[in-house]
Design an enzyme around this catalytic site. Structure first.
Site, mmCIF file in Angstrom:
data_model
loop_
_atom_site.group_PDB
_atom_site.id
_atom_site.type_symbol
_atom_site.label_atom_id
_atom_site.label_comp_id
_atom_site.label_asym_id
_atom_site.label_seq_id
_atom_site.Cartn_x
_atom_site.Cartn_y
_atom_site.Cartn_z
ATOM 1 N N SER A 183 54.952 0.377 -3.973
ATOM 2 C CA SER A 183 55.269 1.494 -4.858
ATOM 3 C C SER A 183 54.791 1.183 -6.266
ATOM 4 O O SER A 183 54.770 0.025 -6.692
ATOM 5 C CB SER A 183 56.784 1.765 -4.863
ATOM 6 O OG SER A 183 57.087 2.930 -5.612
ATOM 7 N N ASP A 184 54.395 2.221 -6.969
ATOM 8 C CA ASP A 184 53.963 2.049 -8.349
ATOM 9 C C ASP A 184 54.280 3.325 -9.116
ATOM 10 O O ASP A 184 54.368 4.409 -8.526
ATOM 11 C CB ASP A 184 52.466 1.749 -8.438
ATOM 12 C CG ASP A 184 52.045 1.288 -9.820
ATOM 13 O OD1 ASP A 184 52.314 0.118 -10.145
ATOM 14 O OD2 ASP A 184 51.479 2.089 -10.574
#
Length: 234
Positions: free
Chosen positions: A106-107
């Protein structure tokens, strides 16, 4: 037999608690007690780990070693999606050789008038960010990637972006400075922790996934895990 059964149950609870406590450094893959594969969070973020615990699935956390710099001419959503996938792939390249797993990357990238807003790193940068954002809307692009490294996986990769629109309160410098000194959110894009005292400097949050702003969209992740055959209620 009842005493023996209770003893076994207590030992299982001890093992489960031990698993959940190991979330900040690379650790060994988990041995699942049901048909679910190992789950790995490709992140050292305590915020994401805290969110993932809500799903009550055993997991390990391993920090990926990647360059998180945006590419020249890359849009904020594209940056977030690329980095989420790179984080998952970085862990898959080493872990998948030992045991198949579901790997979560995730970012998040925040933008104001198309200007990327990253993690401030210190008090001065955080104050400048909040001064710039007060009374205005900021878009948080949270990207999620799930890699399934099992042989013959039906969906080897799932990837999605969840947008959150946040309006900041128009507060004076003294209030912004006081907030920062109390909470010190210097590792958060946008310089505010919405899950804590930072909610007091926000006037509205609009999103299809309320956990996306904190860094891990659980509604989207639940969809992906279900697509991968994960059972939540066994």
């Amino acid at each position: 037999m009842l005493v023996k059964g209770l003893g076994a149950l207590f030992r299982r609870k001890q093992v489960k608690n031990a698993i959940y406590s190991k979330i900040t450094t690379p650790i060994k893959p988990l041995s699942m007690t049901n048909n679910n594969p190992d789950i790995i969070l490709a992140s050292s973020s305590t915020y994401r780990a805290e969110l993932l615990r809500r799903l009550q699935l055993p997991f390990s956390s391993i920090s990926p070693d990647i360059d998180e710099s945006p590419l020249q001419g890359e849009t904020p959503p594209a940056t977030a999606l690329r980095l989420a996938r790179l984080k998952a792939e970085a862990i898959a390249s080493s872990h998948a050789k030992r045991m198949p797993a579901l790997i979560i990357g995730s970012d998040q990238v925040a933008t104001l008038d198309k200007l990327q807003i990253g993690k401030p790193g210190n008090h001065e940068n955080a104050l400048r960010q909040l001064q710039l954002m007060r009374g205005r809307e900021v878009i948080f692009h949270t990207a999620l990637c799930l890699l399934d490294t099992r042989p013959h996986a039906a969906r080897p990769i799932q990837i999605q972006e969840v947008r959150t629109v946040v309006r900041f309160r128009d507060l004076c410098d003294a209030e912004l400075d006081a907030y920062l000194r109390i909470e010190q959110p210097y590792d958060c894009a946008g310089s505010a922790k919405n899950e804590a005292l930072g909610i007091t400097i926000l006037s509205s949050i609009e999103s299809t996934d309320p956990t996306a702003l904190t860094g891990l969209p659980l509604i989207a992740l639940t969809d992906m895990l279900r697509n991968a055959g994960i059972s939540f209620f066994n």
